[in-house]
Design an enzyme around this catalytic site. Structure first.
Site, PDB file in Angstrom:
ATOM      1  N   SER A   1       4.387   2.654   7.737  1.00  0.00           N
ATOM      2  CA  SER A   1       4.369   1.213   7.141  1.00  0.00           C
ATOM      3  C   SER A   1       5.328   0.663   6.132  1.00  0.00           C
ATOM      4  CB  SER A   1       2.996   1.747   6.474  1.00  0.00           C
ATOM      5  OG  SER A   1       2.311   2.045   6.971  1.00  0.00           O
TER       6      SER A   1
ATOM      7  N   ILE B   1     -14.767 -21.460   4.856  1.00  0.00           N
ATOM      8  CA  ILE B   1     -14.977 -21.822   6.020  1.00  0.00           C
ATOM      9  C   ILE B   1     -15.556 -20.780   7.106  1.00  0.00           C
ATOM     10  CG2 ILE B   1     -13.295 -23.648   5.643  1.00  0.00           C
ATOM     11  CD1 ILE B   1     -10.923 -21.478   7.033  1.00  0.00           C
TER      12      ILE B   1
ATOM     13  N   LEU C   1      -7.738 -24.884  -1.193  1.00  0.00           N
ATOM     14  CA  LEU C   1      -8.381 -26.313  -1.302  1.00  0.00           C
ATOM     15  C   LEU C   1      -9.790 -25.541  -1.600  1.00  0.00           C
ATOM     16  CD1 LEU C   1      -8.245 -26.467   2.950  1.00  0.00           C
ATOM     17  CD2 LEU C   1      -6.811 -27.944   1.500  1.00  0.00           C
ATOM     18  N   GLY C   2     -10.825 -24.786  -1.997  1.00  0.00           N
ATOM     19  CA  GLY C   2     -11.415 -24.065  -2.834  1.00  0.00           C
ATOM     20  C   GLY C   2     -12.772 -24.577  -2.153  1.00  0.00           C
ATOM     21  N   VAL C   3     -12.436 -23.824  -0.321  1.00  0.00           N
ATOM     22  CA  VAL C   3     -13.443 -24.161   0.354  1.00  0.00           C
ATOM     23  C   VAL C   3     -13.835 -22.978   1.449  1.00  0.00           C
ATOM     24  CG1 VAL C   3     -13.455 -26.896   1.013  1.00  0.00           C
ATOM     25  CG2 VAL C   3     -12.250 -24.326   2.807  1.00  0.00           C
TER      26      VAL C   3
ATOM     27  N   ASP D   1       0.121  -7.523   1.388  1.00  0.00           N
ATOM     28  CA  ASP D   1       0.625  -5.998   0.991  1.00  0.00           C
ATOM     29  C   ASP D   1       2.109  -5.470   1.008  1.00  0.00           C
ATOM     30  OD1 ASP D   1       0.677  -3.595   1.795  1.00  0.00           O
ATOM     31  OD2 ASP D   1       0.186  -3.411   3.565  1.00  0.00           O
TER      32      ASP D   1
ATOM     33  N   HIS E   1       0.919  -1.373  -0.129  1.00  0.00           N
ATOM     34  CA  HIS E   1      -0.112   0.086  -0.190  1.00  0.00           C
ATOM     35  C   HIS E   1       1.553   1.351   0.013  1.00  0.00           C
ATOM     36  CE1 HIS E   1       0.838  -0.217   4.222  1.00  0.00           C
ATOM     37  NE2 HIS E   1       0.025   1.127   4.018  1.00  0.00           N
TER      38      HIS E   1
END
Length: 478
Positions: free
Chosen positions: A222, A281, A277-279, A149, A119
């Protein structure tokens, strides 16, 4: 009598001095650490040309105070603006102007590679790195990763001082840490504090297990380094939690091992690949744990399986609770994404889960995290009252199913009144997909399942909301 009084006073003062010296001896001396590492910390300034309408404006009714210590700071970021924050930037005629921002960074190689925050350099037209010896060098962006970031810069220089990298794994809560950076443009400012917590998950950063500290971090810090007492960088200062915009005792740093892995990928391939994983949660609450027959809340509850994903191929199901991934315990849902993201794509991983009260272990081949995931919204439905829960539902039309990208049926929530459904967190526009471990086909079946729900016992209900899915704990009262 007078001699005794003098003796008592002398004894008291002597003991006080000894205690003061003993207490001071326990506090760390940061001087050697700062002297050794100051030269490897840099100031980063960026500039970007923007249209007058895009330039930051002071809030309405706020005027720049004349002659205050913050006068130059406000004008640096907001330009010469009139009363109430009005007026054009630059020459005041609405022409495009240059917006500047400040940040920090640190050198990780003698040939000029610098780590900072994404950023800090995002959308910059020019990036200037200022060294402690006051040299100013134009930097190019090797790569930048929004999810972590982290950005990797390169400056044209050699024989530069570098920081020593440490291990966040060895960092303990309560340990002293120190930050060097450029808050508000004040180069090489040093602040110190302790580690408040480890492995923090923030809502917008699922793949970073942040180090939380109480080190004073402000705008301009930052991208700067966080050191341990051995003078090793253990984190990259990234965010603060604040209601005022200033420091309030909650600072967050990206663990250096995460930052270096990202930087290495940016250097070698220009982008970052993460395991997937493609879940979807969520956390297991106390009420959900009761509904699943668990002794205590634990693990990551699977609320959605994405099509053609590694999870689907491995046979993971909605309602499974992941409690272990590659022999590492998954205590909360927040602890799973960083572990999965750090796993190499194409590798096989063992996943231990709870399914309907039984422990099961599956092997899953890790995929690559996609750049973006689609979000769907609900359409306006008809109504059908379910009085026991205090909500109105409707069957989904074919068009609504297509819009919501539903591969299964469900019922659409039209309205929610005060009652069990509202208390559970069900809201208008939700699509109810499962109830009491049964897939919901239509409104008639939903009503039938509702009638069979036990009174006063928590039951898991799966809803889809704005493209995502989550389990809620529903407890009928009658």
């Amino acid at each position: 009598m007078q001699h005794r009084f003098r003796f008592a006073v002398c004894l008291y003062l002597g003991l006080s001095a000894l205690l003061t010296r003993a207490y001071a001896a326990e506090l760390p001396d940061f001087t050697a650490l700062v002297e050794k590492n100051n030269t490897a910390v840099v100031n980063i300034s960026t500039s970007q040309k923007v249209a007058a309408s895009e330039r930051p404006q002071l809030p309405e009714g706020i005027e720049i105070p004349e002659g205050t210590p913050f006068d130059d700071f406000f004008r640096h970021y907001f330009g010469e603006q009139g009363p109430g924050g009005q007026g054009g930037p630059g020459d005041g005629n609405g022409q495009p102007s240059e917006v500047q921002s400040l940040g920090s960074g640190f050198i990780i190689s003698a040939d000029g590679y610098v780590i900072t925050n994404h950023h800090v350099v995002k959308d910059a037209d020019e990036i200037v790195v200022r060294l402690q010896d006051r040299r100013e060098l134009v930097a190019k962006v090797v790569g930048s990763d929004k999810r972590s970031d982290i950005a990797l810069l390169k400056i044209d220089a050699s024989n530069l001082p570098v920081v020593k990298l440490g291990s966040p794994e060895n960092l303990k809560v309560g340990s002293w840490v120190l930050a060097i950076g450029s808050p508000f443009g004040f180069d090489h400012s040093v602040t110190a504090g302790i580690v408040s917590a480890k492995g923090r998950s923030l809502p917008s950063d699922n793949y970073v297990p942040f180090i939380q500290t109480d080190v004073a971090i402000n705008p301009g810090n930052s991208g700067g380094p966080l050191f341990n007492l051995d003078g090793e960088v253990v984190g990259v200062n990234s965010q603060i939690y604040s209601r005022t915009g200033g420091f309030m005792g909650l600072s967050f740093a990206i663990p250096i091992d995460v930052a270096i892995k990202v930087a290495d990928q940016l250097k070698t391939q220009g982008r970052v690949s993460r395991g997937w994983l493609g879940v979807q949660i969520q956390d297991v609450t106390r009420e959900l744990a009761e509904s699943f027959g668990m002794k205590k809340p634990q693990g990551a509850l699977v609320s959605k399986i994405l099509p053609k994903s590694p999870a689907e191929a491995a046979g993971i199901q909605v309602g499974d609770i992941i409690i272990e991934f590659n022999k590492r315990e998954v205590d909360t849902s927040a602890s799973l994404p960083p572990i999965v993201g750090a796993t190499k794509i194409g590798e096989s991983a063992s996943v231990k889960l709870l399914r309907q009260g039984n422990v099961k272990e599956v092997e899953i081949k890790i995929g690559a995290l996609p750049d973006e995931e689609p979000v769907a919204s609900a359409a306006e439905p008809g109504t059908h009252d379910v009085d026991r829960l205090g909500l109105s539902i409707a069957n989904l039309t074919a068009e609504q199913k297509e819009q919501l990208e539903l591969e299964q049926n469900g019922v659409l929530v039209h309205d929610v009144k005060p009652g069990p459904a509202y208390d559970a967190g069900i809201r208008r526009g939700d699509v109810i997909l499962r109830l009491q471990d049964q897939a919901i086909k239509d409104a008639a079946q939903f009503e039938s399942v509702v009638k069979s729900l036990p009174k006063g016992k928590s039951t898991a209900v799966l809803v889809q909301r704005r493209g995502g899915t989550l389990f809620l704990a529903l407890k009928p009262k009658d």
